[in-house]
Design an enzyme around this catalytic site. Sequence first.
Site, short mmCIF file in Angstrom:
data_model
loop_
_atom_site.label_atom_id
_atom_site.label_comp_id
_atom_site.label_asym_id
_atom_site.label_seq_id
_atom_site.Cartn_x
_atom_site.Cartn_y
_atom_site.Cartn_z
N TYR A 62 -25.76 -54.27 -14.22
CA TYR A 62 -24.52 -54.02 -14.95
C TYR A 62 -24.66 -54.41 -16.43
CZ TYR A 62 -19.38 -54.13 -15.68
OH TYR A 62 -18.10 -53.91 -16.12
N ILE A 90 -10.93 -59.84 -17.59
CA ILE A 90 -9.65 -59.16 -17.53
C ILE A 90 -9.16 -59.13 -16.08
CG2 ILE A 90 -8.40 -57.01 -18.07
CD1 ILE A 90 -9.71 -58.40 -20.52
#
EC number: 1.1.1.100
Lengths: 245, 77
Positions: free
Chosen positions: A152, A185
Amino acid sequence: MFDLTGKTALITGASGGIGGAIAKALHGAGATVGISGTRVEPLEALAAELGDRVHVLPCNLSDAAAVEALPKQAIAAMGSMDILVNNAGITRDNLFMRMSDEEWEQVLNVNLTATFKLCKGALRGMMKSRWGRIVNISSIVGATGNPGQGNYAAAKAGMIGMSKSLAYEVASRGVTVNAVAPGFIATAMTDKLNDDQKGAIMGQIPAGRMGTPEEIAAAVLYLASPEAGYVTGATLHVNGGMAML
Amino acid sequence: MSDVADRVKKIVVEHLGVEEDKVVENASFIDDLGADSLDTVELVMAFEEEFGIEIPDDAAETIQTFGDAVKFITEAQ
């Protein structure tokens, strides 16, 4: 401020928390939005919430042919594509030494290769009209690295290098290419973390809280706006001070 | 001059902002007409639209001069 009336925008990963918030922000500023994602139901629900000026464009970004078709579908539906937000992303976390080739390839394909193809498909119209905005949603881990996320982090760092290179090439045509790098987030993706992991991360955030999808959407709205015409090749870090880059 | 050549010339003049009499058979887009590499990509895009043809990337690389463009498009039609 930030009026996108008459502009058209394609947002990938719009069925997710951040993507949905981005679609709402651009739509709220007057843009016609094409919302893409793999899951049709949340897209339809979002479309119903937004009302007019919205097109549902389902697409599985791990399917190369579907990725290549998406820009054409978006332009057919909206008449143009002035703004492209590459927000879709997947994770297949694993320790580096245990990571399979498949886990590596899946993440690179969806997060980086699909972004490359969608940018390519969007550029023709943008260059012709001498106006375009590409916003690639990267991640703080693309800059800092993260254990368990070698794939990632590589894809997210790759998006930044790609954005900068493309920004050089098309700046003279009125097309800007920028990245937004969210920190921690609150979304379905971060809900998967356990309390210990969350606690450890919280301790590293000077703001003392998680960010919201709306705070990422606000950064995207700015970069998509006419006012940001002189900002290109930039990475806007939205992370509560977690990494000051 | 053929119809194709006229239409190609019009695109080149408009896109590169050069004088019409500079656009001759052997005029190189980059060396003689001041195009940069991105201009050549845009010219190919414009040719594709004007003539309704597809110019693959490897063919596009061989189109260096005004004459190359006219020849390629004439044959592709």
